[in-house]
Design a protein around this motif. Structure first.
Motif, PDB file in Angstrom:
ATOM      1  N   GLY A 138      84.949 128.978   1.834  1.00 42.14           N
ATOM      2  CA  GLY A 138      83.577 129.267   2.216  1.00 42.14           C
ATOM      3  C   GLY A 138      83.443 129.994   3.534  1.00 42.14           C
ATOM      4  O   GLY A 138      82.371 129.972   4.161  1.00 42.14           O
ATOM      5  N   LYS A 139      84.494 130.690   3.947  1.00 46.24           N
ATOM      6  CA  LYS A 139      84.534 131.302   5.274  1.00 46.24           C
ATOM      7  C   LYS A 139      83.345 132.206   5.593  1.00 46.24           C
ATOM      8  O   LYS A 139      82.800 132.132   6.704  1.00 46.24           O
ATOM      9  CB  LYS A 139      85.857 132.064   5.438  1.00 46.24           C
ATOM     10  CG  LYS A 139      86.048 132.666   6.804  1.00 46.24           C
ATOM     11  CD  LYS A 139      87.488 133.134   7.040  1.00 46.24           C
ATOM     12  CE  LYS A 139      87.932 134.212   6.105  1.00 46.24           C
ATOM     13  NZ  LYS A 139      89.246 134.779   6.494  1.00 46.24           N
ATOM     14  N   PRO A 140      82.877 133.066   4.684  1.00 44.17           N
ATOM     15  CA  PRO A 140      81.755 133.952   5.056  1.00 44.17           C
ATOM     16  C   PRO A 140      80.488 133.207   5.467  1.00 44.17           C
ATOM     17  O   PRO A 140      79.650 133.764   6.176  1.00 44.17           O
ATOM     18  CB  PRO A 140      81.521 134.783   3.786  1.00 44.17           C
ATOM     19  CG  PRO A 140      82.823 134.750   3.070  1.00 44.17           C
ATOM     20  CD  PRO A 140      83.377 133.380   3.335  1.00 44.17           C
ATOM     21  N   LEU A 141      80.336 131.962   5.032  1.00 45.33           N
ATOM     22  CA  LEU A 141      79.128 131.201   5.330  1.00 45.33           C
ATOM     23  C   LEU A 141      79.307 130.227   6.482  1.00 45.33           C
ATOM     24  O   LEU A 141      78.388 129.454   6.795  1.00 45.33           O
ATOM     25  CB  LEU A 141      78.666 130.457   4.077  1.00 45.33           C
ATOM     26  CG  LEU A 141      78.341 131.349   2.869  1.00 45.33           C
ATOM     27  CD1 LEU A 141      77.845 130.519   1.703  1.00 45.33           C
ATOM     28  CD2 LEU A 141      77.323 132.421   3.234  1.00 45.33           C
ATOM     29  N   VAL A 142      80.472 130.264   7.135  1.00 44.53           N
ATOM     30  CA  VAL A 142      80.687 129.433   8.323  1.00 44.53           C
ATOM     31  C   VAL A 142      79.757 129.921   9.430  1.00 44.53           C
ATOM     32  O   VAL A 142      79.659 131.118   9.703  1.00 44.53           O
ATOM     33  CB  VAL A 142      82.159 129.521   8.790  1.00 44.53           C
ATOM     34  CG1 VAL A 142      82.325 128.878  10.165  1.00 44.53           C
ATOM     35  CG2 VAL A 142      83.069 128.844   7.779  1.00 44.53           C
ATOM     36  N   ALA A 143      79.046 128.981  10.063  1.00 41.70           N
ATOM     37  CA  ALA A 143      78.104 129.328  11.136  1.00 41.70           C
ATOM     38  C   ALA A 143      78.781 129.203  12.489  1.00 41.70           C
ATOM     39  O   ALA A 143      79.465 128.208  12.762  1.00 41.70           O
ATOM     40  CB  ALA A 143      76.881 128.423  11.073  1.00 41.70           C
ATOM     41  N   LEU A 144      78.602 130.212  13.329  1.00 46.39           N
ATOM     42  CA  LEU A 144      79.163 130.208  14.665  1.00 46.39           C
ATOM     43  C   LEU A 144      78.057 130.117  15.712  1.00 46.39           C
ATOM     44  O   LEU A 144      76.997 130.725  15.559  1.00 46.39           O
ATOM     45  CB  LEU A 144      79.995 131.481  14.908  1.00 46.39           C
ATOM     46  CG  LEU A 144      81.361 131.521  14.225  1.00 46.39           C
ATOM     47  CD1 LEU A 144      81.220 132.051  12.803  1.00 46.39           C
ATOM     48  CD2 LEU A 144      82.337 132.389  14.995  1.00 46.39           C
ATOM     49  N   ASP A 145      78.328 129.368  16.768  1.00 47.62           N
ATOM     50  CA  ASP A 145      77.383 129.244  17.870  1.00 47.62           C
ATOM     51  C   ASP A 145      77.303 130.564  18.629  1.00 47.62           C
ATOM     52  O   ASP A 145      78.329 131.136  19.005  1.00 47.62           O
ATOM     53  CB  ASP A 145      77.810 128.133  18.829  1.00 47.62           C
ATOM     54  CG  ASP A 145      77.745 126.754  18.190  1.00 47.62           C
ATOM     55  OD1 ASP A 145      76.926 126.572  17.280  1.00 47.62           O
ATOM     56  OD2 ASP A 145      78.533 125.882  18.605  1.00 47.62           O
ATOM     57  N   GLN A 146      76.065 131.013  18.871  1.00 47.48           N
ATOM     58  CA  GLN A 146      75.840 132.250  19.603  1.00 47.48           C
ATOM     59  C   GLN A 146      75.531 131.931  21.076  1.00 47.48           C
ATOM     60  O   GLN A 146      75.077 130.833  21.404  1.00 47.48           O
ATOM     61  CB  GLN A 146      74.677 133.020  18.986  1.00 47.48           C
ATOM     62  CG  GLN A 146      74.846 133.312  17.508  1.00 47.48           C
ATOM     63  CD  GLN A 146      76.028 134.209  17.202  1.00 47.48           C
ATOM     64  OE1 GLN A 146      76.123 135.314  17.716  1.00 47.48           O
ATOM     65  NE2 GLN A 146      76.944 133.715  16.360  1.00 47.48           N
ATOM     66  N   PRO A 147      75.777 132.876  21.968  1.00 51.35           N
ATOM     67  CA  PRO A 147      75.514 132.631  23.390  1.00 51.35           C
ATOM     68  C   PRO A 147      74.069 132.246  23.697  1.00 51.35           C
ATOM     69  O   PRO A 147      73.805 131.560  24.690  1.00 51.35           O
ATOM     70  CB  PRO A 147      75.882 133.968  24.042  1.00 51.35           C
ATOM     71  CG  PRO A 147      76.864 134.592  23.107  1.00 51.35           C
ATOM     72  CD  PRO A 147      76.421 134.179  21.745  1.00 51.35           C
ATOM     73  N   ASP A 148      73.111 132.666  22.846  1.00 51.27           N
ATOM     74  CA  ASP A 148      71.705 132.360  23.112  1.00 51.27           C
ATOM     75  C   ASP A 148      71.271 131.015  22.536  1.00 51.27           C
ATOM     76  O   ASP A 148      70.087 130.669  22.558  1.00 51.27           O
ATOM     77  CB  ASP A 148      70.805 133.474  22.570  1.00 51.27           C
ATOM     78  CG  ASP A 148      70.904 133.622  21.044  1.00 51.27           C
ATOM     79  OD1 ASP A 148      71.644 132.851  20.405  1.00 51.27           O
ATOM     80  OD2 ASP A 148      70.246 134.525  20.503  1.00 51.27           O
ATOM     81  N   GLY A 149      72.245 130.250  22.010  1.00 52.47           N
ATOM     82  CA  GLY A 149      71.934 128.926  21.485  1.00 52.47           C
ATOM     83  C   GLY A 149      71.645 128.887  20.000  1.00 52.47           C
ATOM     84  O   GLY A 149      71.514 127.804  19.425  1.00 52.47           O
ATOM     85  N   THR A 150      71.519 130.039  19.362  1.00 54.73           N
ATOM     86  CA  THR A 150      71.299 130.092  17.917  1.00 54.73           C
ATOM     87  C   THR A 150      72.646 130.021  17.201  1.00 54.73           C
ATOM     88  O   THR A 150      73.707 129.982  17.827  1.00 54.73           O
ATOM     89  CB  THR A 150      70.570 131.382  17.519  1.00 54.73           C
ATOM     90  OG1 THR A 150      71.393 132.512  17.880  1.00 54.73           O
ATOM     91  CG2 THR A 150      69.234 131.476  18.227  1.00 54.73           C
ATOM     92  N   ARG A 151      72.588 130.026  15.878  1.00 55.51           N
ATOM     93  CA  ARG A 151      73.808 130.049  15.065  1.00 55.51           C
ATOM     94  C   ARG A 151      73.662 131.147  14.021  1.00 55.51           C
ATOM     95  O   ARG A 151      72.575 131.381  13.499  1.00 55.51           O
ATOM     96  CB  ARG A 151      74.057 128.707  14.379  1.00 55.51           C
ATOM     97  CG  ARG A 151      74.100 127.514  15.324  1.00 55.51           C
ATOM     98  CD  ARG A 151      74.547 126.260  14.593  1.00 55.51           C
ATOM     99  NE  ARG A 151      75.999 126.188  14.513  1.00 55.51           N
ATOM    100  CZ  ARG A 151      76.666 125.477  13.604  1.00 55.51           C
ATOM    101  NH1 ARG A 151      75.996 124.834  12.655  1.00 55.51           N
ATOM    102  NH2 ARG A 151      77.979 125.443  13.605  1.00 55.51           N
ATOM    103  N   LYS A 152      74.755 131.832  13.747  1.00 55.87           N
ATOM    104  CA  LYS A 152      74.774 132.857  12.707  1.00 55.87           C
ATOM    105  C   LYS A 152      76.018 132.682  11.858  1.00 55.87           C
ATOM    106  O   LYS A 152      77.080 132.306  12.357  1.00 55.87           O
ATOM    107  CB  LYS A 152      74.797 134.264  13.321  1.00 55.87           C
ATOM    108  CG  LYS A 152      73.469 134.776  13.801  1.00 55.87           C
ATOM    109  CD  LYS A 152      73.565 136.252  14.199  1.00 55.87           C
ATOM    110  CE  LYS A 152      72.222 136.795  14.637  1.00 55.87           C
ATOM    111  NZ  LYS A 152      72.298 138.251  14.952  1.00 55.87           N
TER     112      LYS A 152
END
Length: 264
Positions: free
Chosen positions: A18-32
């Motif tokens: 499921g790697k493409p749908l892994v969410a990463l923490d963004q510097p602005d506090g959101t996740r993508k």
């Protein structure tokens, strides 16, 4: 030159399900998600006529459409990203002079890597396939060695001749360097960046070749070109001080999130 970027994405990654749908923490506090971050990179590239996500998985397709991506559904049988790009091109009836394969596991890929690759193909009409390579700094080289010592594949390295044509790609760290003789700078190891540019004819020809012995052993799709005598140009790119790393294993997630914070 009409240029199209395709982002091949599959759910059933053997190293990271499921790697493409892994969410990463963004510097602005959101996740993508990884796939959205890759889409963002593709949309920043100058001189590109269209960008598509190519997948066989409805979960990835739905997520991509939710953030505004154009999606091409492909066959489940595509054995790798290059084959998926070829299938997408055929199914969508896309006509282009150059097809760029931006694999969806490298959210730290700068847009200028792709721009340099496109420019190299424009400057050399004889090139059938091209791919970027990045000279390792001490930090990246150390991560490669650490991963291999731990039994993980951290990335792919490339060696090429004086004309810049690929000799080999490997998940091992090549060329070998005696641990006691690793230079502080100008480390002669090049990190292969997971991006390819193909002429349409080269991409179509790829699908006619059987999977080769080296490709099977290494699990690297680009070796099929080399095993069949096709020239793959290695284009040296400049990270301009930024860290480049792919999401290959769960252990890479905090590395990438740290790199994102360091970029701000």
């Amino acid at each position: 030159m009409k240029t199209v970027i395709l982002i091949p994405a599959r759910y059933a990654s053997t190293r990271y399900l499921g790697k493409p749908l892994v969410a990463l923490d963004q510097p602005d506090g959101t996740r993508k998600t990884l796939i959205e971050m890759t889409w963002d990179v593709a949309r920043q590239v100058n001189g590109v006529d269209a960008v598509f996500v190519a997948t066989d998985d409805d979960r990835i397709a739905d997520a991509a459409r939710a953030f505004g991506a154009d999606v091409i559904m492909t066959a489940e049988a595509c054995e790798n990203g290059t084959a998926r790009c070829a299938d997408a091109l055929t199914r969508a009836g896309i006509e282009a002079d150059l097809i760029v394969n931006l694999q969806g596991d490298a959210p730290l890929t700068p847009a200028w890597f792709l721009e340099d690759l496109i420019a190299a193909m424009q400057d050399d009409p004889s090139a059938q396939v091209a791919t970027p390579v990045l000279q390792c700094d001490a930090q990246t080289y150390a991560m490669f060695v650490e991963d291999r010592q731990a039994g993980r594949v951290g990335g792919t390295t490339a060696v090429f001749n004086t004309k810049g044509h690929a000799l080999y790609f490997s998940k091992e760290v090549i060329p070998y360097i005696d641990p006691g003789k690793v230079p502080d700078t100008d480390i002669p190891v090049f990190h292969h960046v997971g991006v390819y540019a193909y002429r349409p004819a080269a991409l179509a020809q790829y699908t006619t070749f059987p999977e080769g012995t080296l490709e099977t052993r290494e699990g690297l799709e680009q070796l099929r070109f080399l095993e069949n005598g096709m020239t793959v140009a290695c284009v040296i790119v400049d990270a301009k001080g930024r860290v480049f790393w792919e999401l290959n294993n769960p252990e890479d997630k905090p590395r990438i999130e740290k790199a994102l914070r360091d970029m701000t």
